[in-house]
Scaffold this motif. Structure first.
Motif, PDB file in Angstrom:
ATOM      1  N   LEU A 134       0.783  -1.230   0.000  1.00 52.23           N
ATOM      2  CA  LEU A 134       0.000   0.000   0.000  1.00 52.23           C
ATOM      3  C   LEU A 134       0.818   1.284   0.000  1.00 52.23           C
ATOM      4  CD1 LEU A 134      -2.786  -1.134   2.501  1.00 52.23           C
ATOM      5  CD2 LEU A 134      -2.729  -1.340   0.019  1.00 52.23           C
ATOM      6  N   GLU A 136       1.501   5.085  -2.278  1.00 53.07           N
ATOM      7  CA  GLU A 136       0.893   6.009  -3.235  1.00 53.07           C
ATOM      8  C   GLU A 136       1.930   6.705  -4.107  1.00 53.07           C
ATOM      9  OE1 GLU A 136      -2.153   8.600  -1.546  1.00 53.07           O
ATOM     10  OE2 GLU A 136      -2.188   7.338   0.225  1.00 53.07           O
ATOM     11  N   PHE A 156      -0.271   7.468  -7.284  1.00 58.43           N
ATOM     12  CA  PHE A 156      -1.659   7.016  -7.278  1.00 58.43           C
ATOM     13  C   PHE A 156      -2.493   7.868  -6.327  1.00 58.43           C
ATOM     14  CE2 PHE A 156       0.855   3.005  -7.878  1.00 58.43           C
ATOM     15  CZ  PHE A 156       0.599   2.874  -9.228  1.00 58.43           C
ATOM     16  N   LEU A 160      -1.757   1.519  -3.083  1.00 52.45           N
ATOM     17  CA  LEU A 160      -1.840   0.288  -3.862  1.00 52.45           C
ATOM     18  C   LEU A 160      -0.570  -0.524  -3.689  1.00 52.45           C
ATOM     19  CD1 LEU A 160      -3.262   1.677  -7.248  1.00 52.45           C
ATOM     20  CD2 LEU A 160      -4.520   0.362  -5.542  1.00 52.45           C
ATOM     21  N   ASP A 161      -0.685  -1.841  -3.881  1.00 56.69           N
ATOM     22  CA  ASP A 161       0.490  -2.698  -3.961  1.00 56.69           C
ATOM     23  C   ASP A 161       1.015  -2.648  -5.394  1.00 56.69           C
ATOM     24  OD1 ASP A 161      -0.131  -3.402  -1.420  1.00 56.69           O
ATOM     25  OD2 ASP A 161      -0.760  -5.443  -1.879  1.00 56.69           O
ATOM     26  N   LEU A 217       1.081  -0.178 -13.381  1.00 61.34           N
ATOM     27  CA  LEU A 217       0.058  -0.866 -12.611  1.00 61.34           C
ATOM     28  C   LEU A 217      -0.652  -1.917 -13.461  1.00 61.34           C
ATOM     29  CD1 LEU A 217      -1.704  -1.020 -10.014  1.00 61.34           C
ATOM     30  CD2 LEU A 217      -3.181   0.713 -11.070  1.00 61.34           C
ATOM     31  N   HIS A 220      -7.343  -3.687 -12.555  1.00 60.23           N
ATOM     32  CA  HIS A 220      -8.285  -4.384 -11.682  1.00 60.23           C
ATOM     33  C   HIS A 220      -9.009  -5.508 -12.400  1.00 60.23           C
ATOM     34  CE1 HIS A 220     -11.747  -4.910  -9.000  1.00 60.23           C
ATOM     35  NE2 HIS A 220     -11.019  -4.338  -8.069  1.00 60.23           N
ATOM     36  N   GLY A 234      -6.547  -4.869  -7.363  1.00 64.63           N
ATOM     37  CA  GLY A 234      -7.062  -3.999  -6.319  1.00 64.63           C
ATOM     38  C   GLY A 234      -7.049  -2.552  -6.742  1.00 64.63           C
ATOM     39  N   GLY A 235      -6.365  -2.253  -7.830  1.00 64.95           N
ATOM     40  CA  GLY A 235      -6.344  -0.886  -8.339  1.00 64.95           C
ATOM     41  C   GLY A 235      -6.833  -0.862  -9.765  1.00 64.95           C
ATOM     42  N   ASN A 239      -6.679   5.025 -11.120  1.00 66.80           N
ATOM     43  CA  ASN A 239      -6.028   5.378  -9.857  1.00 66.80           C
ATOM     44  C   ASN A 239      -4.733   6.157 -10.051  1.00 66.80           C
ATOM     45  OD1 ASN A 239      -7.213   2.305  -8.585  1.00 66.80           O
ATOM     46  ND2 ASN A 239      -7.884   4.312  -7.889  1.00 66.80           N
TER      47      ASN A 239
END
Length: 269
Positions: A134, A136, A156, A160-161, A217, A220, A234-235, A239
């Motif tokens: 996590l 940003e 972001f 997020l990972d 990234l 999702h 997850g993102g 984002n």
């Protein structure tokens, strides 16, 4: 008057990143559907910046995965572009058997996968792949480098990972940005190699054109594509902040400054 004219001429020749220009880009990805025109993700964002973005192989007409041996015509095709982007949305193991072919490509490479940059894959740096929980943004180490000039480390709009690499040797590369990993170390987030900057000696890999590692990234699972079991899920592409997207754009423009297709031969750093 001559001073004003000289200053304007100087700015034209030393500030191509801030000006930007439409380039001919190719995206290597296993989720080609996400980068086709109209899909609304990275490919379309790059098109909105004036770039021409190709995702399918001109010869095969299929999504650009490029697994296995690169045939001579495939190498020539990739080398015809201004910059080639290797998306995070790939399985690194599918690109590991012929690493010299990728490292030898005579075209600037924008690598969005920490898996491929590590010391068990393309060996750009003597590090391991890592994912820190996590985050940003990044901690910029070289604020005047063209990839991040005028920008903050914000990436972001939500934590997020995402991929990065452990601390380690990057050869003659420039560590542009780091991130504090879960062990409290300054881990590698953005690294750049000009054409004459050697990779880590440990891997014995060489290159002739500029290389940039800057994580991309993986989108999702709600998009309906990609490996939904991947822990990066997850993102979403939305984002990215404007600052993060501009970092991608400036990275592309920096790489282009060393491209064979750039006849202006600007020196950026």
């Amino acid at each position: 008057m001559w001073r004003v004219s000289f200053c304007l001429l100087f700015l034209v020749f030393v500030s191509p990143v801030s000006m930007g220009q439409g380039l001919n880009l190719f995206i290597v990805t296993e989720d080609g559907e996400l980068e086709l025109e109209g899909a609304g993700f990275l490919g379309d964002w790059l098109r909105s910046q004036g770039h021409t973005v190709t995702v399918v192989d001109a010869g095969e007409g299929t999504a650009s995965d490029y697994h296995g041996v690169l045939e001579d015509e495939e190498i020539a095709y990739l080398e015809s572009f201004d910059v080639v982007i290797i998306h995070r949305s790939i399985s690194s193991g599918s690109y590991n058997d012929f690493i010299e072919q990728w490292n030898d490509l005579r075209v600037p490479l924008f690598l969005g996968s920490g898996y491929l940059s590590r010391n068990t894959r393309w060996f750009w740096m003597d590090t391991e792949h890592q994912r820190t929980s996590l985050w940003e943004g990044v901690d910029i180490q070289v604020p005047d480098h063209p990839v991040v000039a005028g920008l903050t480390g914000e990436f972001f709009d939500v934590p997020l990972d995402i991929d990065h690499n452990t601390p380690g040797d990057v050869g003659e590369g420039t560590i542009i940005a780091t991130i504090i990993n879960d062990s409290g170390e300054d881990a590698l987030a953005i690294v750049a190699w000009g054409p004459d900057d050697a990779f880590t000696a440990a891997g014995g890999q060489v290159h002739t054109h500029a290389r940039l590692f800057l994580p991309i990234l993986r989108y999702h699972e709600a998009n309906g594509f990609g490996n939904t079991g991947d822990p990066l899920v997850g993102g979403n592409f939305e984002n990215y902040t404007d600052n993060g997207l501009q970092m991608i754009e400036q990275g592309i423009q920096w790489l282009y400054s060393f491209s064979d297709t750039n006849t202006d031969n600007w020196v950026l750093y």
